[in-house]
Write a protein that holds these residues in place. Structure first.
Motif, mmCIF file in Angstrom:
data_model
loop_
_atom_site.group_PDB
_atom_site.id
_atom_site.type_symbol
_atom_site.label_atom_id
_atom_site.label_comp_id
_atom_site.label_asym_id
_atom_site.label_seq_id
_atom_site.Cartn_x
_atom_site.Cartn_y
_atom_site.Cartn_z
ATOM 1 N N GLU A 1 0.831 -1.258 0.042
ATOM 2 C CA GLU A 1 -0.061 -0.046 0.012
ATOM 3 C C GLU A 1 0.763 1.106 0.065
ATOM 4 O OE1 GLU A 1 -3.367 0.253 -0.176
ATOM 5 O OE2 GLU A 1 -3.959 -1.660 -0.142
ATOM 6 N N SER A 2 2.034 1.326 0.758
ATOM 7 C CA SER A 2 2.701 2.412 1.022
ATOM 8 C C SER A 2 3.686 2.531 -0.480
ATOM 9 C CB SER A 2 3.591 2.579 1.808
ATOM 10 O OG SER A 2 4.720 1.263 1.914
ATOM 11 N N GLU A 3 3.889 1.522 -1.098
ATOM 12 C CA GLU A 3 4.648 1.608 -2.596
ATOM 13 C C GLU A 3 3.730 2.129 -3.410
ATOM 14 O OE1 GLU A 3 6.206 -2.244 -2.931
ATOM 15 O OE2 GLU A 3 7.915 -1.852 -1.928
ATOM 16 N N VAL A 4 2.351 1.607 -3.400
ATOM 17 C CA VAL A 4 1.404 2.201 -4.385
ATOM 18 C C VAL A 4 0.941 3.924 -4.071
ATOM 19 C CG1 VAL A 4 -1.386 2.332 -4.840
ATOM 20 C CG2 VAL A 4 0.195 0.009 -4.668
ATOM 21 N N ASP B 1 4.791 10.474 -7.557
ATOM 22 C CA ASP B 1 5.518 10.042 -8.525
ATOM 23 C C ASP B 1 7.067 9.177 -8.328
ATOM 24 O OD1 ASP B 1 5.962 9.902 -11.359
ATOM 25 O OD2 ASP B 1 7.322 11.756 -11.439
ATOM 26 N N GLY B 2 6.756 8.489 -7.448
ATOM 27 C CA GLY B 2 7.841 7.570 -6.929
ATOM 28 C C GLY B 2 8.826 8.220 -5.990
ATOM 29 N N SER B 3 8.759 9.743 -5.459
ATOM 30 C CA SER B 3 9.902 10.314 -4.857
ATOM 31 C C SER B 3 9.643 10.352 -3.500
ATOM 32 C CB SER B 3 9.585 11.871 -5.351
ATOM 33 O OG SER B 3 10.579 12.441 -4.658
ATOM 34 N N LEU B 4 10.498 9.463 -2.769
ATOM 35 C CA LEU B 4 10.442 9.413 -1.122
ATOM 36 C C LEU B 4 10.878 10.794 -0.618
ATOM 37 C CD1 LEU B 4 9.900 7.586 0.926
ATOM 38 C CD2 LEU B 4 12.295 6.764 1.087
ATOM 39 N N PRO B 5 11.704 11.593 -1.249
ATOM 40 C CA PRO B 5 11.764 13.194 -0.531
ATOM 41 C C PRO B 5 10.598 13.868 -0.623
ATOM 42 C CG PRO B 5 13.664 12.328 -1.647
ATOM 43 C CD PRO B 5 12.525 11.173 -2.083
ATOM 44 N N THR B 6 9.827 13.747 -1.755
ATOM 45 C CA THR B 6 8.692 14.625 -2.041
ATOM 46 C C THR B 6 7.576 14.163 -1.019
ATOM 47 O OG1 THR B 6 9.340 14.915 -4.177
ATOM 48 C CG2 THR B 6 6.894 15.427 -3.726
#
Length: 120
Positions: A76-79, A86-91
């Motif tokens: 769920e967190s990856e989705v 947009d796949g950006s962990l820092p964002t």
């Protein structure tokens, strides 16, 4: 990435299973009736559907999870990360922390997780 998508009702059901497993299916129907307002048939339908998807096992009237709660949370967190950031962990982290204050302990825990996740 394995897909462990749970719909809201399934998530509520699985939260009960993870909390109480292994659990007798009759006892589970009573708990779902009390906590979720479900009829017996609804609980058995959810058990059947999740069994078909390989998420739970109902053997000899005992329900156990075949998928760990952490696996579902990871999926769920990856989705969410992909869909909303947009796949950006820092964002994601910047958005999550906006207008929030962390305790020193929370910041240390997060720092430790980041350090452990670094691979060179």
């Amino acid at each position: 990435m394995e897909k462990f998508k749970l719909f809201d009702a399934e998530q509520k059901f699985m939260d009960i299973v993870w909390e109480l497993e292994p659990i007798n299916s009759t006892q589970l129907t009573k708990i779902c009736s009390k906590r979720l307002g479900w009829k017996k048939s609804t609980t058995y339908t959810i058990i059947r559907k999740l069994s078909e998807r390989g998420i739970v096992k109902n053997e000899e009237a005992t329900v156990t999870a075949l998928v760990k709660q952490e696996q579902v949370q990871k999926y769920e967190s990856e989705v969410l990360l992909e869909k909303s950031f947009d796949g950006s962990l820092p964002t994601f982290i910047a958005t999550f922390l906006k207008d929030k204050k962390l305790s020193k302990r929370e910041a240390e825990e997060i720092k430790k997780m980041i350090e452990e996740a670094i691979h060179e």
